[in-house]
Design an enzyme around this catalytic site. Structure first.
Site, PDB file in Angstrom:
ATOM      1  CB  ALA A 109      -0.911   0.001   1.237  1.00  0.00           C
ATOM      2  CG  ASP A 110       2.893   4.911  -1.668  1.00  0.00           C
ATOM      3  OD1 ASP A 110       3.850   4.806  -0.892  1.00  0.00           O
ATOM      4  OD2 ASP A 110       2.634   5.953  -2.300  1.00  0.00           O
ATOM      5  CB  THR A 111      -1.050   6.739   2.200  1.00  0.00           C
ATOM      6  OG1 THR A 111      -1.748   5.531   2.505  1.00  0.00           O
ATOM      7  CG2 THR A 111      -1.984   7.919   2.448  1.00  0.00           C
TER       8      THR A 111
END
Lengths: 194, 194
Positions: free
Chosen positions: B71-73
């Protein structure tokens, strides 16, 4: 967060304790014994604010010095007010009604300054959209017993509660049970004026 | 929440652990070592999804069986991408820019099934509106060190982070760092299809 006086929270909701802890507020707890009965001649917002004031007033009678805080959260679906479900059956019906629809979460809150008895009330309103949820998911959630003490029969911070919600529009912490930002700004202004 | 296989979370974010714990998922942690570098020729969503896939791919190389999740925010203000601040000064500048404005929080995520190597990616986008915040509040927040490891230099679950946010529109948990509802629905569908 530092305020001029200690906060006395007139609530037995563990969500509210956790939220006040989260913003590092110095507070103690004195739950009120006000029954959460809705007045159908009043709007949902008026009911939430009225109950928050009744809770704060009751507890303020025992307090010499501090900010007494009452709060009341209600869920409104198509004009229908939902408080805490009375039974597992109620919880099931509530969650079924909320499925695939948008509802409103309203928290009224009241701050009473002691000993001056000056007070301020306000509210926060958040729109919450549930995805379509299956009866099986509702049943599984109810077995956790978590819905029973929550307005609208769900907690957005719960395991299942979290994944029932598709999106919200407004203050998140209001949905948990206490609108942190509005409360903080209101109390900051209030303590300057009293 | 039960899934068919164990989840391997390719992330070192404690927020993501807490969120997966919250929905009762069985998982273990194997952080990736992918550097979070943005490609300016790609859109913010493409960057977030690309990085989530790179993280999942790297960790998937070491896994025999399971669902590997990357995941990458990222935070986007008027087209400007904000990752984690490199310094306290960066954090201060970021928070000042976010004051009184609406920004986007985008989380890309990728699930890779091992051993089949089948994969699925998606993203969630939430609008977040900050109230006007004072330099003093920003300074006080930065002394907690909390902004340093967070995209956009704030955590909505932090003490100050919580009261900087006026309202959000979309998935709340996406702002914390992981879009629980979309992830749950995506994985439920994915494990039926593989």
């Amino acid at each position: 967060m530092k305020f001029k006086k200690k906060i006395i929270l007139a609530s037995s909701s563990p969500r509210r304790y956790n939220l006040l802890n989260q913003i590092g507020v110095d507070f103690e707890i004195q739950p009120s014994e006000i029954e959460e009965i809705f007045d159908p001649s009043k709007s949902p917002i008026e009911n939430a604010v009225f109950l928050s004031e009744a809770k704060a007033q009751q507890v303020a009678g025992n307090i010499d010095n501090g900010f007494v805080v009452g709060a009341d959260t209600i869920v409104v679906l198509n004009g229908e007010l939902m408080g805490k479900p009375g039974s597992e059956r109620d919880a099931f019906q509530m969650l079924r009604k909320l499925s695939n629809k948008e509802h409103k979460v309203i928290t009224g809150f009241t701050i009473i300054d002691k000993p001056s008895n000056k007070k301020v009330s306000d509210y926060e309103l958040t729109l919450v959209k549930f995805r379509e949820i299956e009866d099986e998911e509702i049943m599984e959630y109810i077995t956790t017993q978590s819905p029973i003490d929550k307005a609208g029969a769900y907690g957005i911070q719960d395991d299942f509660g979290a994944i029932f919600v598709e999106k919200i529009n407004g203050c998140f912490y209001n949905v948990v049970g206490f609108p942190l930002t509005k409360f903080y700004l209101t109390l900051k202004k209030f303590q300057k004026e009293i």
